[in-house]
Write a protein that holds these residues in place. Structure first.
Motif, PDB file in Angstrom:
ATOM      1  N   ARG A 171      10.309 -40.108  19.779  1.00 23.85           N
ATOM      2  CA  ARG A 171      11.405 -39.204  20.166  1.00 23.85           C
ATOM      3  C   ARG A 171      12.138 -38.680  18.938  1.00 23.85           C
ATOM      4  NH1 ARG A 171      11.688 -42.375  25.037  1.00 23.85           N
ATOM      5  NH2 ARG A 171      12.768 -44.077  23.976  1.00 23.85           N
ATOM      6  N   LEU A 172      12.338 -39.529  17.939  1.00 19.71           N
ATOM      7  CA  LEU A 172      13.015 -39.104  16.723  1.00 19.71           C
ATOM      8  C   LEU A 172      12.156 -38.154  15.889  1.00 19.71           C
ATOM      9  CD1 LEU A 172      14.470 -42.584  15.720  1.00 19.71           C
ATOM     10  CD2 LEU A 172      15.818 -40.619  16.491  1.00 19.71           C
ATOM     11  N   LEU A 173      10.850 -38.400  15.892  1.00 22.02           N
ATOM     12  CA  LEU A 173       9.925 -37.579  15.110  1.00 22.02           C
ATOM     13  C   LEU A 173       9.544 -36.287  15.820  1.00 22.02           C
ATOM     14  CD1 LEU A 173       7.527 -40.408  13.889  1.00 22.02           C
ATOM     15  CD2 LEU A 173       9.080 -39.092  12.443  1.00 22.02           C
ATOM     16  N   GLY A 174       9.646 -36.281  17.145  1.00 21.45           N
ATOM     17  CA  GLY A 174       9.185 -35.133  17.909  1.00 21.45           C
ATOM     18  C   GLY A 174       7.685 -35.133  18.134  1.00 21.45           C
ATOM     19  N   THR A 221      15.269 -25.699   0.081  1.00 18.49           N
ATOM     20  CA  THR A 221      15.924 -26.931   0.509  1.00 18.49           C
ATOM     21  C   THR A 221      15.343 -28.083  -0.304  1.00 18.49           C
ATOM     22  OG1 THR A 221      16.617 -28.279   2.400  1.00 18.49           O
ATOM     23  CG2 THR A 221      14.345 -27.522   2.402  1.00 18.49           C
ATOM     24  N   ILE A 222      16.134 -29.123  -0.481  1.00 20.80           N
ATOM     25  CA  ILE A 222      15.774 -30.231  -1.368  1.00 20.80           C
ATOM     26  C   ILE A 222      15.931 -31.544  -0.609  1.00 20.80           C
ATOM     27  CG2 ILE A 222      16.263 -31.382  -3.566  1.00 20.80           C
ATOM     28  CD1 ILE A 222      17.678 -28.782  -4.446  1.00 20.80           C
ATOM     29  N   GLY A 223      14.943 -32.418  -0.723  1.00 21.20           N
ATOM     30  CA  GLY A 223      15.072 -33.728  -0.099  1.00 21.20           C
ATOM     31  C   GLY A 223      13.774 -34.496  -0.133  1.00 21.20           C
ATOM     32  N   ASN A 224      13.805 -35.723   0.350  1.00 27.83           N
ATOM     33  CA  ASN A 224      12.605 -36.564   0.389  1.00 27.83           C
ATOM     34  C   ASN A 224      11.733 -36.275   1.601  1.00 27.83           C
ATOM     35  OD1 ASN A 224      13.090 -38.311  -1.998  1.00 27.83           O
ATOM     36  ND2 ASN A 224      14.950 -38.807  -0.860  1.00 27.83           N
ATOM     37  N   PHE A 225      12.345 -35.902   2.718  1.00 35.01           N
ATOM     38  CA  PHE A 225      11.626 -35.513   3.931  1.00 35.01           C
ATOM     39  C   PHE A 225      10.630 -36.580   4.372  1.00 35.01           C
ATOM     40  CE2 PHE A 225      13.250 -31.555   2.251  1.00 35.01           C
ATOM     41  CZ  PHE A 225      13.751 -30.940   3.387  1.00 35.01           C
ATOM     42  N   ASP A 226      11.001 -37.839   4.261  1.00 32.47           N
ATOM     43  CA  ASP A 226      10.118 -38.913   4.704  1.00 32.47           C
ATOM     44  C   ASP A 226      10.048 -38.900   6.225  1.00 32.47           C
ATOM     45  OD1 ASP A 226       8.418 -41.074   4.597  1.00 32.47           O
ATOM     46  OD2 ASP A 226      10.006 -42.565   4.331  1.00 32.47           O
ATOM     47  N   GLY A 227       8.854 -38.673   6.759  1.00 31.76           N
ATOM     48  CA  GLY A 227       8.664 -38.609   8.199  1.00 31.76           C
ATOM     49  C   GLY A 227       8.730 -37.216   8.773  1.00 31.76           C
ATOM     50  N   VAL A 228       9.415 -36.282   8.116  1.00 30.78           N
ATOM     51  CA  VAL A 228       9.631 -34.922   8.634  1.00 30.78           C
ATOM     52  C   VAL A 228      10.019 -35.010  10.115  1.00 30.78           C
ATOM     53  CG1 VAL A 228       8.782 -32.543   8.634  1.00 30.78           C
ATOM     54  CG2 VAL A 228       7.870 -34.163   6.986  1.00 30.78           C
ATOM     55  N   HIS A 229      11.153 -35.666  10.371  1.00 34.16           N
ATOM     56  CA  HIS A 229      11.621 -35.909  11.737  1.00 34.16           C
ATOM     57  C   HIS A 229      12.283 -34.665  12.330  1.00 34.16           C
ATOM     58  CE1 HIS A 229      15.553 -36.194   9.884  1.00 34.16           C
ATOM     59  NE2 HIS A 229      15.200 -37.268   9.185  1.00 34.16           N
ATOM     60  N   ARG A 230      12.837 -34.796  13.524  1.00 32.53           N
ATOM     61  CA  ARG A 230      13.369 -33.629  14.230  1.00 32.53           C
ATOM     62  C   ARG A 230      14.558 -33.011  13.510  1.00 32.53           C
ATOM     63  NH1 ARG A 230      13.618 -35.082  20.557  1.00 32.53           N
ATOM     64  NH2 ARG A 230      14.356 -32.921  20.648  1.00 32.53           N
ATOM     65  N   GLY A 231      15.343 -33.810  12.804  1.00 33.34           N
ATOM     66  CA  GLY A 231      16.416 -33.247  11.999  1.00 33.34           C
ATOM     67  C   GLY A 231      15.872 -32.389  10.878  1.00 33.34           C
ATOM     68  N   HIS A 232      14.827 -32.885  10.190  1.00 34.04           N
ATOM     69  CA  HIS A 232      14.163 -32.090   9.157  1.00 34.04           C
ATOM     70  C   HIS A 232      13.587 -30.812   9.755  1.00 34.04           C
ATOM     71  CE1 HIS A 232      13.336 -36.111   6.921  1.00 34.04           C
ATOM     72  NE2 HIS A 232      14.433 -35.562   6.452  1.00 34.04           N
ATOM     73  N   GLN A 233      12.987 -30.918  10.926  1.00 33.31           N
ATOM     74  CA  GLN A 233      12.345 -29.757  11.544  1.00 33.31           C
ATOM     75  C   GLN A 233      13.362 -28.664  11.860  1.00 33.31           C
ATOM     76  OE1 GLN A 233      10.095 -31.390  14.888  1.00 33.31           O
ATOM     77  NE2 GLN A 233       9.407 -33.043  13.543  1.00 33.31           N
ATOM     78  N   ALA A 234      14.544 -29.068  12.334  1.00 36.08           N
ATOM     79  CA  ALA A 234      15.599 -28.094  12.609  1.00 36.08           C
ATOM     80  C   ALA A 234      16.047 -27.412  11.320  1.00 36.08           C
ATOM     81  CB  ALA A 234      16.780 -28.782  13.292  1.00 36.08           C
ATOM     82  N   MET A 235      16.165 -28.182  10.245  1.00 35.36           N
ATOM     83  CA  MET A 235      16.556 -27.621   8.952  1.00 35.36           C
ATOM     84  C   MET A 235      15.507 -26.641   8.444  1.00 35.36           C
ATOM     85  SD  MET A 235      17.422 -29.664   5.409  1.00 35.36           S
ATOM     86  CE  MET A 235      19.113 -30.037   5.864  1.00 35.36           C
ATOM     87  N   LEU A 261      22.159 -39.980  19.449  1.00 35.73           N
ATOM     88  CA  LEU A 261      21.708 -40.752  18.294  1.00 35.73           C
ATOM     89  C   LEU A 261      21.433 -39.811  17.130  1.00 35.73           C
ATOM     90  CD1 LEU A 261      20.688 -43.415  16.984  1.00 35.73           C
ATOM     91  CD2 LEU A 261      18.430 -42.877  17.929  1.00 35.73           C
ATOM     92  N   ARG A 262      22.054 -40.109  15.978  1.00 41.23           N
ATOM     93  CA  ARG A 262      21.814 -39.301  14.781  1.00 41.23           C
ATOM     94  C   ARG A 262      20.370 -39.504  14.326  1.00 41.23           C
ATOM     95  NH1 ARG A 262      21.974 -39.695   9.098  1.00 41.23           N
ATOM     96  NH2 ARG A 262      22.770 -37.806   8.077  1.00 41.23           N
ATOM     97  N   VAL A 263      19.655 -38.402  14.183  1.00 40.43           N
ATOM     98  CA  VAL A 263      18.269 -38.466  13.745  1.00 40.43           C
ATOM     99  C   VAL A 263      18.248 -38.547  12.222  1.00 40.43           C
ATOM    100  CG1 VAL A 263      16.038 -37.302  13.722  1.00 40.43           C
ATOM    101  CG2 VAL A 263      17.513 -37.132  15.732  1.00 40.43           C
ATOM    102  N   SER A 264      17.616 -39.570  11.711  1.00 43.43           N
ATOM    103  CA  SER A 264      17.517 -39.765  10.268  1.00 43.43           C
ATOM    104  C   SER A 264      16.259 -40.557   9.954  1.00 43.43           C
ATOM    105  CB  SER A 264      18.737 -40.518   9.737  1.00 43.43           C
ATOM    106  OG  SER A 264      18.749 -41.853  10.232  1.00 43.43           O
TER     107      SER A 264
END
Length: 347
Positions: free
Chosen positions: A186-189, A19-33, A165-168
């Protein structure tokens, strides 16, 4: 987790789920991915791999065009990003320098030289808004079309939502900028935190308050100093915090994240963003010098106020004393609420 600067290294896995991306914060959306990526890697018998960039591409273009306002506020340091990627079970991370060569690489060349030859992708997972290549012409449709010819499967993960709320990373930045630390958590988990080595400063904190004949601050306000490597942190101000890494239990404290407007800009850390943390109860076993060089993690739990500029050291001392009392009040109220919740759960 193995970490590589670039992919021209003999220990880089010959094949991967990528997977490719910046992953700034490694939030819950990133974690699911990343959970999906790890599952697909295991299914295929290859390594899970993250390709990320340093600096952030938008940082690079902001510098090239001399428009600093285009650079995004940074949620986390590279250290914290890598730590969270490892915690999510990623087996390999490639940190690719974002420079003129990469910025000018065509989308097709990016697929062939980076995704296929460089990393040996067998599976590629991207977000729904992923773009790549010069002028950002590459997208999911291009990857999907190229996959069969180059031997990799492509999947796209749509946006992740929490309570509608869209997690980003943008949502996390907005919460941190507004001082909404619970929303950010909450967004970061997890609570928002910054980690790093404790570095030397002017040791001015030890002097503040020492002239008082009595009171709790005769030893001054000794601080733990962590450098925030980026010039534009997503959060700033004065916070009630918990410090991990100095004691068996986390230590409550009060911290300043920012540029310290009341101090001489020519000091040893002048011009740098610094997280300065005063523990409300200093661990005696460390002595005066025992924290330097240690890696600590500071959780920013509650914002007290924005940075203030004080006209004198006496005013600064009084301001810090007020912040310490406000932080103590926050922890007391949090402890009381925890006890009430525990009582309700037992009934």
């Amino acid at each position: 987790m193995k970490i590589f600067r670039g992919f021209h290294h003999p220990e880089v896995a010959p094949a991967c789920a990528l997977t490719i991306g910046n992953f700034d914060g490694v939030h819950r959306g990133h974690q699911a991915m990343l959970a999906l990526l790890n599952n697909e890697a295991q299914h295929r018998g290859v390594q899970s791999c993250v390709l990320t960039f340093e600096p952030h591409p938008r940082d690079y273009f902001a510098g090239r065009h001399r428009r600093p306002e285009l650079a995004p506020a940074r949620i986390g340091t590279l250290r914290d990003k890598l730590s969270e990627l490892a915690r999510c079970g990623v087996q390999q991370t490639i940190v690719l320098p974002f420079n003129e060569g990469l910025a000018s690489l065509s989308a097709q060349d990016f697929i062939e030289n980076v995704v296929v030859r460089g990393l040996g992708a067998r599976y590629l997972l991207v977000g729904d808004d992923f773009r790549f290549g010069s002028q950002r012409v590459g997208d999911y449709a291009m990857l999907d079309a190229a996959g069969p010819a180059h031997g990799f499967e492509v999947a796209r993960m749509m946006s992740y939502e929490v309570h509608g709320l869209r997690v980003s990373s943008t949502a996390v930045r907005e919460a941190l900028a507004a001082g909404r630390m619970q929303d950010a958590a909450r967004l970061l988990g997890r609570p928002y935190a910054i980690s790093g080595h404790v570095v030397h400063g002017r040791k001015l904190g030890r002097q503040l308050g020492r002239s008082a004949a009595s009171g709790p601050h005769q030893d001054g306000f000794r601080t733990l100093n962590l450098r925030f490597a980026h010039w534009k942190p997503a959060a700033s101000g004065i916070f009630a915090v918990l410090v991990h890494g100095l004691h068996d239990e986390p230590l409550p404290g009060v911290a300043n994240l920012g540029v310290r407007p009341s101090l001489d800009p020519q000091d040893v850390n002048g011009g740098r963003v610094l997280l300065e943390t005063h523990c409300l109860a200093w661990p005696e076993h460390l002595g005066a010098e025992g924290a330097y060089g240690k890696i600590v993690r500071v959780e920013l739990l509650h914002k007290l106020h924005d940075e203030l500029k004080y006209d004198s050291l006496d005013a600064l001392t009084a301001g810090i004393a007020r912040d310490c009392e406000d932080a103590r009040a926050f922890f007391a109220s949090t402890h009381a609420e925890t006890r009430r919740q525990t009582t309700r759960d037992r009934i």
